[in-house]
Design an enzyme around this catalytic site. Structure first.
Site, mmCIF file in Angstrom:
data_model
loop_
_atom_site.group_PDB
_atom_site.id
_atom_site.type_symbol
_atom_site.label_atom_id
_atom_site.label_comp_id
_atom_site.label_asym_id
_atom_site.label_seq_id
_atom_site.Cartn_x
_atom_site.Cartn_y
_atom_site.Cartn_z
ATOM 1 C CB SER A 153 -0.890 0.007 1.245
ATOM 2 O OG SER A 153 -1.514 1.264 1.427
ATOM 3 C CE1 TYR A 166 -4.221 -2.032 4.916
ATOM 4 C CE2 TYR A 166 -3.311 0.170 4.604
ATOM 5 C CZ TYR A 166 -3.783 -1.017 4.070
ATOM 6 O OH TYR A 166 -3.803 -1.199 2.707
#
Length: 265
Positions: A153, A166
């Site tokens: 990401s 995350y």
């Protein structure tokens, strides 16, 4: 048909980016193992699209007569090892592992629970670690090269307030990839990250239905639009092919320029 004769295992491929990757690899000639945890209807959709693309597809936990069934929760080490083992048993080998499965939890840092932290890290980092380990053990035993592609990401680099676990998981994947690039190179195994930015997937449904937030996000993206799952899948197919044999330890951002232009509102 860059991947003809190859077998690819794509984790979390019942929807979104994972589904697009499975379809693209099939289009390039690979046989594809579809993995899912809780969306059998999405996995059925992926199966149909992969078959239409020309690949042979074996679906986790699907009753289809042509499917190969495996239960696989990537947050459970026994499940993920069994997924890799059963894929190998059915096809005789796996050449490409795409670590796509991932989850996120939204909460202020001071309210994050241990259960939510464990859920995110178990899938996003521990799952990647041990699925990759099982793949590497197989490649060593069969004395073959291989390709590992992690779906990371932009948040392996970009802070994301209220998503601390995350971000930590994706930062861990970044360093794991760099470390394994050195360790696995003598075995002929390459490992790279593909780091999407804002992509039109089910996980972003709420955002897509909020014109104000969507407009603000687009202003942060120099190309002026959200990405499509296919934008990510095309890069994965390249990295899985022989054309990328000299590339390892790298992260490729698929974000329309978001990372270098982002400003928190």
């Amino acid at each position: 048909m860059k991947l003809k004769g190859k077998v690819a295992l794509v984790t979390g491929s019942s929807q979104g980016i994972g589904q697009a990757i499975a379809i693209k690899l099939a289009e390039e000639g690979a046989d594809v193992v579809i993995n899912y945890r809780s969306h059998p209807e999405g996995a059925e959709e992926t199966l149909a699209k992969v078959q239409a693309a020309g690949g042979k597809c074996y679906l986790a936990q699907c009753p289809s007569s042509q499917a190969y069934t495996v239960k696989a929760d990537l947050g459970d080490i026994n499940d993920l090892r069994q997924l890799v083992a059963d894929s190998i048993e059915h096809f005789g080998k796996v050449d490409i592992l795409v670590n796509n499965a991932g989850i996120e939890k939204n909460a202020p840092f001071w309210e994050v629970t241990e259960a939510d932290y464990d859920a995110v890290l178990n899938v996003n980092l521990k799952g990647v670690f041990f699925a990759t380990q099982a793949m590497v053990q197989h490649l060593r035993e069969t004395k073959r090269p291989g390709k590992i592609i992690n779906i990371s990401s932009v948040h392996e680099e970009l802070p994301f307030p209220h998503f601390a676990a995350y971000c930590a998981s994706k930062g861990g994947v970044k360093m794991l990839t760099r470390n394994l690039a050195i360790e696995l190179a003598p075995l002929g195994i390459t490992i790279n990250n593909v780091a999407p930015g804002a992509i039109e997937t089910p996980i972003n449904t709420k955002l897509l239905n909020d014109p104000a937030k969507l407009g603000a996000l687009r202003q942060n993206i120099p190309l002026g639009r959200l990405g499509k799952p296919q934008d990510v899948a095309s890069l994965v197919a390249f990295l899985a092919s022989a054309e990328a044999d000299y590339i390892t330890g790298s992260t490729f951002f698929v974000d329309g320029g978001l990372l270098w232009n982002y400003q928190e509102q």
